[in-house]
Design a protein around this motif. Structure first.
Motif, PDB file in Angstrom:
ATOM      1  N   PRO A   1      40.945  96.846  40.770  1.00 33.11           N
ATOM      2  CA  PRO A   1      40.835  95.583  40.766  1.00 33.11           C
ATOM      3  C   PRO A   1      41.395  95.824  42.902  1.00 33.11           C
ATOM      4  O   PRO A   1      41.186  94.744  43.285  1.00 33.11           O
ATOM      5  CB  PRO A   1      41.777  94.881  40.264  1.00 33.11           C
ATOM      6  N   VAL A   2      41.352  96.823  43.006  1.00 35.36           N
ATOM      7  CA  VAL A   2      41.918  96.799  44.976  1.00 35.36           C
ATOM      8  C   VAL A   2      40.511  96.535  45.066  1.00 35.36           C
ATOM      9  O   VAL A   2      40.811  96.162  47.033  1.00 35.36           O
ATOM     10  CB  VAL A   2      42.773  97.903  44.954  1.00 35.36           C
ATOM     11  N   LEU A   3      38.906  96.691  45.112  1.00 32.35           N
ATOM     12  CA  LEU A   3      37.878  96.804  45.946  1.00 32.35           C
ATOM     13  C   LEU A   3      37.610  95.138  45.374  1.00 32.35           C
ATOM     14  O   LEU A   3      37.664  94.186  44.379  1.00 32.35           O
ATOM     15  CB  LEU A   3      37.561  97.741  45.549  1.00 32.35           C
ATOM     16  N   SER A   4      37.070  94.862  46.610  1.00 31.51           N
ATOM     17  CA  SER A   4      36.195  93.570  45.968  1.00 31.51           C
ATOM     18  C   SER A   4      34.653  93.335  44.752  1.00 31.51           C
ATOM     19  O   SER A   4      34.909  94.709  44.406  1.00 31.51           O
ATOM     20  CB  SER A   4      35.482  92.729  46.637  1.00 31.51           C
ATOM     21  N   ALA A   5      34.531  92.422  44.029  1.00 29.28           N
ATOM     22  CA  ALA A   5      33.839  92.429  43.094  1.00 29.28           C
ATOM     23  C   ALA A   5      31.733  93.775  44.017  1.00 29.28           C
ATOM     24  O   ALA A   5      32.356  94.187  43.016  1.00 29.28           O
ATOM     25  CB  ALA A   5      33.020  91.781  42.029  1.00 29.28           C
ATOM     26  N   GLU A   6      31.898  93.805  45.005  1.00 33.94           N
ATOM     27  CA  GLU A   6      30.651  94.052  45.662  1.00 33.94           C
ATOM     28  C   GLU A   6      30.620  95.355  46.014  1.00 33.94           C
ATOM     29  O   GLU A   6      30.114  96.025  45.151  1.00 33.94           O
ATOM     30  CB  GLU A   6      30.196  92.922  46.975  1.00 33.94           C
ATOM     31  N   ALA A   7      32.357  95.273  46.125  1.00 33.36           N
ATOM     32  CA  ALA A   7      32.973  96.569  46.672  1.00 33.36           C
ATOM     33  C   ALA A   7      32.503  97.585  44.968  1.00 33.36           C
ATOM     34  O   ALA A   7      32.317  98.776  45.574  1.00 33.36           O
ATOM     35  CB  ALA A   7      33.549  97.271  47.313  1.00 33.36           C
ATOM     36  N   ARG A   8      32.916  97.421  44.551  1.00 38.20           N
ATOM     37  CA  ARG A   8      33.183  97.894  43.128  1.00 38.20           C
ATOM     38  C   ARG A   8      31.345  98.088  42.514  1.00 38.20           C
ATOM     39  O   ARG A   8      31.572  99.706  42.334  1.00 38.20           O
ATOM     40  CB  ARG A   8      33.482  97.164  41.561  1.00 38.20           C
ATOM     41  N   THR A   9      30.726  97.726  42.940  1.00 35.60           N
ATOM     42  CA  THR A   9      29.765  97.509  42.443  1.00 35.60           C
ATOM     43  C   THR A   9      28.742  98.221  43.601  1.00 35.60           C
ATOM     44  O   THR A   9      27.426  99.610  42.635  1.00 35.60           O
ATOM     45  CB  THR A   9      28.984  96.471  42.177  1.00 35.60           C
TER      46      THR A   9
END
Length: 421
Positions: free
Chosen positions: A125-133
């Protein structure tokens, strides 16, 4: 930036690195606890392979060679750290477990799978959704930033920045390399499912390169979906994703012709569809329905659409009215121009191309679809069915110019040449 494999004996370096990259990164990340450093060490192993394999020959197990080389570099790195004694002991335990037969996890919710740990770590969760993917596609799928950009329909520079920032954030926050438990796991599940689906899609219809299919990516994604189904049996969306991938994977053998060219759904030999995978998909979809307590989620709806195709023994038997209705529900649940484009295709089959063309034309101003080759491809198909041959040819030509995959580009050019025949 990832070094691009160039020439090795019979292309072995490029092929093996592409296939084994996620596993090498995952194995090393378990040692160094930093996905950015793990990726760098995997790239170092690639450089070593480029230097040695042309001279010494390709090893019997090239994937194991790459992993061992990267692990040795990881050990050397940890030895240079201030926490040498404690870290070295931990590495010894990890390497002993890696060479021995894995024991059953003590916790029934635990799972000994480095690739799955890598997915959950990159979906923190420390990353944005776009960054995670983007990060997980890079690390687990071994995709280049260009391929990820095409999957996201965003500029390549944007993806590159997301990946760099994501790795720095994970390192700065000291995010553990693990599969989380309880609420933490639930919070990351949506991103994990999205990532697995995107990885499967990249293998199912490659956005770039010379090959239409990349089966290794499909296999990894399907395996992870099945693992998640066992790990989270009460989550309908997990079963929905698993069902969707089972149904999609069942068509793989029929999706390419003798020379590797794409074969459209209408032209596929359905006797080549894998009925075992279709049965597995139906079972997973039934499980999703059994544990659901509310309206179906997006993956359950997509699985239901795939089931309509899977259960039609002939293309003409497809229940397009039901598919169009399911796409309507999916549009309400997760509005997206791509979903709306798919709905337009279903409407064209259920009610005719004249009913679908206005839906497609309404998408022409969508910024996200500006360079999306399937938009002019669908429009070309509708125009061709309406007898507007010249316009159809122009749309297919435009779609071919936008397509990043060589096989798909060739198919679209053939459709442009054959429009109206």
């Amino acid at each position: 930036m990832t070094p691009q494999p160039t020439a090795g004996p019979d292309g072995a370096v490029e092929t093996v690195f592409r296939m084994e990259f996620p596993r090498v990164v995952a194995a090393v990340a378990r040692i160094v606890r930093d996905v950015g450093i793990a990726e760098e060490l995997a790239q170092d192993a690639l450089v070593a392979a480029l230097e040695r394999w042309p001279r010494d020959g390709v090893p019997d197990n090239p994937g194991a060679w790459l992993t061992a080389t990267a692990r040795h570099r990881a050990v050397d790195l940890v030895r240079r750290r201030e926490t040498y004694a404690r870290k070295l002991a931990e590495i010894g335990r990890n390497q002993a477990t890696a060479t021995a037969r894995p024991e059953e996890p003590a916790d029934p919710d635990d799972i000994d799978d480095d690739l799955l740990r890598l997915v959950f770590t990159a979906c923190h969760p420390v990353l944005s959704a776009e960054a995670r993917t983007a990060l997980t596609l890079r690390l687990l799928g071994g995709l280049t930033t260009a391929e990820i950009a095409r999957a996201f329909l965003v500029p390549e520079t944007t993806v590159a920045q997301r990946i760099v920032r994501a790795k720095r954030t994970l390192a700065r926050k000291n995010v553990a390399f693990e599969v989380p438990y309880g609420p933490d796991r639930d919070a990351r599940l949506g991103s994990v499912l999205d990532v697995i689906y995107l990885i499967f899609n990249e293998g199912y219809a490659a956005t770039a390169g010379d090959d239409w299919l990349r089966p290794a990516l499909c296999e990894d994604a399907l395996r992870l979906a099945r693992v998640l189904s066992g790990l989270m049996p009460k989550e309908p969306e997990v079963h929905g994703l698993t069902a969707l991938l089972e149904f999609q994977a069942s068509r793989t053998a029929a999706r390419t012709g003798p020379d590797g060219e794409p074969v459209l759904l209408a032209d596929q030999n359905r006797s080549r569809w894998n009925r075992m995978l279709i049965a597995r998909g139906a079972t997973a979809l039934a499980r999703a329905d059994a544990v659901a307590s509310g309206p179906p989620g997006p993956y359950v709806l997509q699985a239901a659409i795939a089931a309509c195709h899977a259960h039609a023994y002939r293309y003409e038997e497809t229940d397009w009215h039901r598919i169009a209705a399911l796409y309507g529900l999916l549009t309400d649940r997760t509005p997206s121009p791509v979903v709306e484009l798919n709905r337009a295709v279903a409407v064209s089959m259920a009610r005719g191309p004249e009913a679908a063309l206005p839906l497609v034309d309404a998408l022409s101003t969508e910024p996200a679809l500006r360079d999306y080759h399937l938009l002019p491809s669908v429009r070309g198909d509708l125009l061709s069915r309406l007898g507007r041959t010249k316009e159809a040819r122009e749309e297919f030509t435009r779609a071919a110019d936008l397509a990043g995959n060589a096989r798909e580009r060739e198919m679209l050019r053939r459709r442009a040449e054959g429009a109206g025949r």
